[in-house]
Design an enzyme around this catalytic site. Structure first.
Site, short mmCIF file in Angstrom:
data_model
loop_
_atom_site.label_atom_id
_atom_site.label_comp_id
_atom_site.label_asym_id
_atom_site.label_seq_id
_atom_site.Cartn_x
_atom_site.Cartn_y
_atom_site.Cartn_z
N PHE B 132 0.78 -1.26 0.03
CA PHE B 132 0.19 0.05 -0.01
C PHE B 132 0.85 1.11 0.02
O PHE B 132 1.65 1.40 0.54
CB PHE B 132 -1.04 -0.03 1.23
CG PHE B 132 -2.08 1.01 1.20
CD1 PHE B 132 -2.85 1.03 0.34
CD2 PHE B 132 -1.93 2.39 1.79
CE1 PHE B 132 -3.78 1.92 0.01
CE2 PHE B 132 -2.81 3.34 1.65
CZ PHE B 132 -3.68 3.29 0.81
N ASP B 201 1.66 -4.30 8.82
CA ASP B 201 0.42 -3.33 8.70
C ASP B 201 -0.82 -4.19 8.60
O ASP B 201 -0.85 -5.02 7.40
CB ASP B 201 0.69 -2.61 7.36
CG ASP B 201 -0.68 -1.56 7.05
OD1 ASP B 201 -1.61 -1.79 7.66
OD2 ASP B 201 -0.49 -0.72 6.20
N TYR B 231 -10.99 2.45 9.92
CA TYR B 231 -12.07 2.63 9.13
C TYR B 231 -12.88 1.47 8.05
O TYR B 231 -13.77 1.74 7.51
CB TYR B 231 -12.13 3.89 8.29
CG TYR B 231 -10.86 4.20 7.55
CD1 TYR B 231 -11.11 3.67 6.31
CD2 TYR B 231 -10.00 4.86 7.88
CE1 TYR B 231 -9.84 4.00 5.48
CE2 TYR B 231 -8.62 5.20 6.88
CZ TYR B 231 -8.84 4.82 5.90
OH TYR B 231 -7.69 4.85 5.17
N LYS B 232 -12.05 0.66 8.13
CA LYS B 232 -12.35 -0.84 7.19
C LYS B 232 -13.17 -1.77 8.10
O LYS B 232 -14.23 -1.35 8.14
CB LYS B 232 -10.89 -1.21 6.82
CG LYS B 232 -10.00 -0.23 5.85
CD LYS B 232 -8.92 -0.88 5.33
CE LYS B 232 -7.96 0.25 4.74
NZ LYS B 232 -8.67 0.68 3.49
N ARG B 378 -12.10 -4.59 -7.37
CA ARG B 378 -11.92 -5.12 -6.14
C ARG B 378 -13.30 -5.44 -5.37
O ARG B 378 -14.06 -4.35 -5.15
CB ARG B 378 -11.14 -4.47 -5.45
CG ARG B 378 -10.55 -5.05 -4.08
CD ARG B 378 -9.63 -4.20 -3.16
NE ARG B 378 -10.24 -2.96 -2.75
CZ ARG B 378 -9.61 -2.13 -1.68
NH1 ARG B 378 -8.46 -2.41 -1.35
NH2 ARG B 378 -10.16 -1.31 -1.33
#
Lengths: 419, 419
Positions: B132, B201, B231-232, B378
């Site tokens: 990422f 991560d 927030y996921k 995705r």
């Protein structure tokens, strides 16, 4: 409280053009809040706006709201609203992260800029002892990395401490304990003449009084960098996002070390290599905290509508009235703030050996000021929601607490986690 | 969509022990949300909790809530709730700042720790290309300060790239684009054998699947550091605060560079000099973002109640069913995620030249997946609020979009600011 003070307060409130604005805030019944310089009151519009952001933008809009509700530009849009309140241009300010994190970015950026200019030997970040702790601490983190050297010099020796080793002068415009104002123009000019850059912490002045970052020096360059707090005079809520300013002349050369994806020129290209955004957006690091930013926007909008010049005028009148009331009530406390209202921010601070207990006794009476270790009793005058009548009543309570020795009760001496 | 798939979906939903939990979330009508791995849905309890925090704790409690509502311990309290979900002890995790900022703290802390151990020559932070972006970018900020050197090695050459120069191995447990999982135990062991530290991560695995930071290596030390996103899968809201983990064995020696006042051993002593808090609290920097943390707490509580093992089981069943549906509907797309569900997180990704337009056409039909530059479509399977019937319907829409060529319409090719 004397009848005379009560009448005087009423006539001052009647003449106060900002009086109707109090209704735009929720001030709890039975509370006189003299701590808006620590955490601002809740704007009446905030709960509804947050309901809209939470249920509408997040709940119903979901991921689409990054575009449809323009979350992606919220940090820069909010920065542009803060800009005129601190004497900056819209493209020079952004709302992001905390004051502490923004200090780190800009201290490091200033040192980096000095290196780029061939002044790599300048490593000293100069500040004053007793500055707000986080300002001093953030220098230490860079010192441990051998990127900075911290130097502290008292107010009256700051100018002589500005030697060839100084890369950056880092000062808080209005002192958190005493409210004393630095002459932003004088210090900025002196720093520039000495080859240093300047970073102003506006936490206790932004939204409270007129700040002129770009025009503080009559015939020279203005401030280089600034940071400020969202949860005090801007009423953004507990731990609200902070803001940061970089003078336009520095934006092209700016390099800050927290090179996160939201500071990238093209975050959604997902490239492996960092290319800094060209403008103030570069100061962003991670994904913007939308809930906090949305709450802050309500507070900033209110302060902008009221106008900082008017607000400062009223806060000076409030603090002067506080002093008068103290005198009339025969309360003698050692003032540590400047007695000249033009030389202080929106607060008055007093030194007393038992400041903590006095503060607690006042809180028990619904008069919320605050205590700052070891011996400071601090009263903030957030003019957006304070009435002169509140001041008169607050001083009445203070006089009672001092006269009766109420503060000596043991319950007022037990220290809480947060003082 | 065939009748058979519809019936199969119904029977899977009927047998699903997590099905009743969907009611605990607000999922908009007409939306099939396959993007909970980008921004989780709104928990039904969040608006009311936020109303309470905003009106009650902030509005009525004002500054007193730092003690009375225990705001001051919220970051550590919330960290302790996240800890068991990622295989950590309560005192090893804290919720604060953004994932990016926490990456900076921990990368710098790892380099600092290597210097303290006499390994100052080790400056390489090793990661993989295509990690990422913010993970890679945060190394660059330190590289510019000459504190780190970034090295990228592809998955199959990571082990051989772990040489004597490597200070830290920084990897994302579940890849954001493909969902491919690293073997946390194998990589952690290899890094330690090479004298390197490891930072994981967990943005795409925390809350989605069982993570065993402390026990990933059967007979050796577990992970050193980790960060993750709020927030996921934790449903904390847009730009929610992140979390950070430091193994207990490192806490005493930990030194992170963002030395703000909330990481101080005694923040309210207001001393001029920084003394780091002894525990995980040291990772804090500025004043905690109370609104964001309060919203995150609701999401974390929900995930903890449901249990990550059960959630992962369902998400694997959902993604396997998605693959079956694609097959039955005759949709041939190039899968870039591992076909073995045990080797991927809670998502499936496909490569297609026109991934962006297909994604937009699906969104127009209420099927929200996402696009990742340049050519990845995705689909995330957040099992807390997705039904098998949603999967069948989503694939029905995808089949229609592909069969009709609907995605070719020009409106689906216009790029938005956030993709």
């Amino acid at each position: 409280m004397t009848e005379r003070l009560s009448l005087r307060a009423r006539s001052l409130d009647d003449a106060d053009a900002l009086a109707p604005w109090r209704e735009r805030f929720i001030v709890p019944d039975g509370v006189i809040y003299l701590d808006g310089n620590s955490l601002g009151c809740l704007p009446r519009a905030t709960p509804q706006r947050m309901e809209q952001v939470i249920r509408g933008e997040w709940g119903a809009g979901l991921i689409r709201s990054w575009n449809s509700a323009d979350w992606v530009d919220l940090p820069a849009r909010l920065g542009a609203k803060i800009a005129p309140l601190i004497g900056a241009q819209p493209q020079e300010v952004i709302a992001c992260d905390s004051t502490s994190v923004n200090l780190f970015k800009l201290i490091a950026a200033a040192l980096d800029m000095q290196r780029d200019r061939g002044n790599g030997a300048r490593k000293v970040v100069l500040s004053e002892p007793g500055n707000f702790p986080t300002d001093l601490y953030m220098i230490e983190g860079l010192e441990r990395q051998r990127l900075a050297r911290r130097r502290l010099a008292s107010r009256d020796s700051l100018l002589s401490a500005l030697d060839d080793d100084v890369a950056l002068l880092l000062l808080t415009h209005a002192h958190y304990k005493t409210g004393e104002l630095f002459d932003m123009g004088e210090l900025t000019r002196a720093a520039h003449e000495a080859g240093a850059l300047v970073l102003w912490d506006l936490s206790h002045s932004g939204g409270a009084l007129p700040v002129h970052l770009n025009h503080c020096v009559a015939d020279g360059e203005g401030a280089d960098f600034a940071v400020g707090c969202g949860y005090k005079y801007f009423n953004g809520g507990p731990g609200a996002p902070a803001y940061a300013f970089v003078a336009e002349r520095h934006l092209a050369a700016l390099r800050q070390p927290l090179t996160g994806w939201f500071g990238h020129a093209e975050p959604f290209a997902f490239s492996d290599d960092y290319t800094a955004a060209r403008g103030i957006e570069q100061l962003q690091c991670g994904t913007p905290p939308v809930l906090g930013l949305a709450a802050l926007e309500v507070g900033v909008d209110l302060i902008a509508e009221m106008g900082v010049a008017r607000l400062y005028g009223k806060s000076q009148a409030l603090s002067e009235f506080f002093c008068q009331c103290l005198g009339e009530c025969g309360v003698a406390l050692e003032l540590v703030s400047p007695s000249d209202p033009h030389r202080r921010g929106s607060q008055l601070s007093y030194r007393h050996e038992h400041a903590y207990a006095i503060c607690q006794a006042l809180i028990a009476r619904g008069v919320i000021g605050d205590f700052r270790d070891p011996d400071i009793l601090r009263f903030g005058f957030a003019p957006a929601y304070l009435r002169f009548a509140d001041i008169a009543r607050a001083v009445g309570h203070l006089a009672e607490v001092m006269r009766t020795g109420e503060w000596q009760r043991s319950e007022f001496h037990r220290r809480a986690a947060v003082t």
